[in-house]
Design an enzyme around this catalytic site. Structure first.
Site, short mmCIF file in Angstrom:
data_model
loop_
_atom_site.label_atom_id
_atom_site.label_comp_id
_atom_site.label_asym_id
_atom_site.label_seq_id
_atom_site.Cartn_x
_atom_site.Cartn_y
_atom_site.Cartn_z
CG HIS A 184 -5.87 -2.98 1.54
ND1 HIS A 184 -5.21 -2.26 0.73
CD2 HIS A 184 -6.73 -3.78 0.88
CE1 HIS A 184 -5.83 -2.33 -0.34
NE2 HIS A 184 -6.50 -3.28 -0.44
CB CYS A 214 -0.77 -0.03 1.28
SG CYS A 214 -1.31 1.58 1.73
CD GLU A 215 0.37 5.21 -4.14
OE1 GLU A 215 0.99 4.33 -5.13
OE2 GLU A 215 -0.53 6.11 -4.48
CG HIS A 216 -2.40 5.68 0.49
ND1 HIS A 216 -3.63 5.10 0.22
CD2 HIS A 216 -2.10 6.75 -0.26
CE1 HIS A 216 -4.05 5.97 -0.97
NE2 HIS A 216 -3.13 6.70 -1.28
CG HIS A 217 -1.15 3.27 5.54
ND1 HIS A 217 -2.07 3.23 4.93
CD2 HIS A 217 -1.49 4.10 6.62
CE1 HIS A 217 -3.09 3.91 5.22
NE2 HIS A 217 -2.63 4.66 6.34
CB CYS A 244 -2.95 0.09 5.90
SG CYS A 244 -3.87 0.08 4.44
CD GLN A 246 -8.10 -4.30 -3.82
OE1 GLN A 246 -7.55 -4.29 -2.91
NE2 GLN A 246 -9.26 -4.69 -4.15
ZN LIG Z 1 -2.80 1.60 3.40
#
Ligand SMILES: [Zn+2]
Length: 298
Positions: free
Chosen positions: A258, A189-192, A260, A230
């Site tokens: 996920h 996941c590129e956010h976390h 996260c 995703q």
């Molecule tokens: Zn994430």
């Protein structure tokens, strides 16, 4: 470079909105589906791919009681991400300087292994940022191990769709739906920067061209082994198949867990995220879409 390889090589760098445009620009043979690319019968071929991911991950758990500096950690993480991604772009000014002094062929991309020292020292900083002692015995080799693992998790940056598809596109008068379901994937996941994983099912209705079956799994691998969301992963896979064989339609369904969401935030262990991209006949014809979804959900 052919139009196809240009489309394919550009695909990796497209943002979500650019991907949407690529999808809109794709000319599916809507009106001719039943004549030129139609189906003589209702049978569909369905394939399942069992994948073995050779490397098992280490589960090192560290107690963290000391959140010393969130800023340091953020900065270090940003460095790590830049290192992972920029290698693929032309953003290596310092590397270029070194190369020109050493008179090395500047056209040659540095290998991702060359990123290891910098990535390792970023992880060392990360450990310090967490309040840990990077010199204690258990952590001595952790930065290098973590750097190697991260390079593996993002190895899709190293691979291009054109290389993978080279020689695997065949002219074939096959007019049945091709479905490969339950292709396992692991992504980040590129956010976390934590993993998400799950299964991808891909269907397409050929229009005089087919793709080697294993190549669908390779396409999934190339795009999932990157920093991702995703939604974009579904679109990139669908657009790649479209550009490769110009089918009458493509359908991609991804079911992902996920970490996260599971390990933080809402902490819903059993929640799954489902995304889908339907193009061409799969978008326009409810019966074709339904047939695909029935096959996938069997
Ligand atoms: Zn994430």
């Amino acid at each position: 470079m052919s139009k196809l390889s240009r489309q394919l090589s550009d695909l990796s760098d497209l943002s979500a909105s650019e991907l949407n445009e690529a999808i809109d620009d794709t000319n599916f043979p809507h009106t001719n589906v039943t004549t030129q690319c139609g189906r003589s019968n209702n049978s569909s071929k369905i394939y399942e791919i069992i994948q073995n991911d050779g490397e098992s991950s280490e589960n090192d758990i560290t107690d963290i009681n000391n959140h010393s500096s969130l800023n340091d950690i953020t900065e270090t993480t940003t460095k790590i991400i830049n290192g992972l991604i920029n290698n693929n772009n032309n953003n290596n000014n310092s590397n270029n300087n070194i190369k020109s002094t050493l008179n090395i062929d500047t056209n040659k991309k540095p290998t991702r292994e060359a990123l290891l020292p910098e990535l390792s020292s970023s992880y060392r900083l990360l450990l310090s940022g967490l309040g840990e002692d990077p010199t204690r015995q258990g952590l001595l080799k952790t930065p290098e191990r973590a750097a190697k693992a991260m390079l593996f998790f993002t190895k899709g940056y190293d691979q291009s769709i054109e290389d993978v598809l080279n020689g695997a596109i065949f002219d074939e008068n096959h007019d049945e739906m091709v479905v490969v379901k339950d292709i396992e994937f692991f992504s980040m996941c590129e956010h976390h920067l934590v993993p998400f994983y799950g299964r991808v099912s891909i269907g397409y209705l050929p229009c005089n061209k087919i793709l080697g079956l294993s190549k669908l799994a390779r396409i999934v691998e190339i795009f999932s082994r990157r920093l991702q969301v995703q939604e974009r992963l579904s679109k990139q896979i669908a657009v790649a198949v479209t550009h490769a064989v110009q089918p009458a339609g493509v359908a991609v369904v991804i079911e992902g867990v996920h970490m996260c969401m599971v390990m933080r935030g809402v902490q819903k262990i059993n929640s799954k995220t489902v995304t889908s991209t339907m193009l061409g006949v799969f978008r326009d014809d409810p019966k074709t879409r339904e047939e695909f979804l029935n096959l996938v959900n069997k």
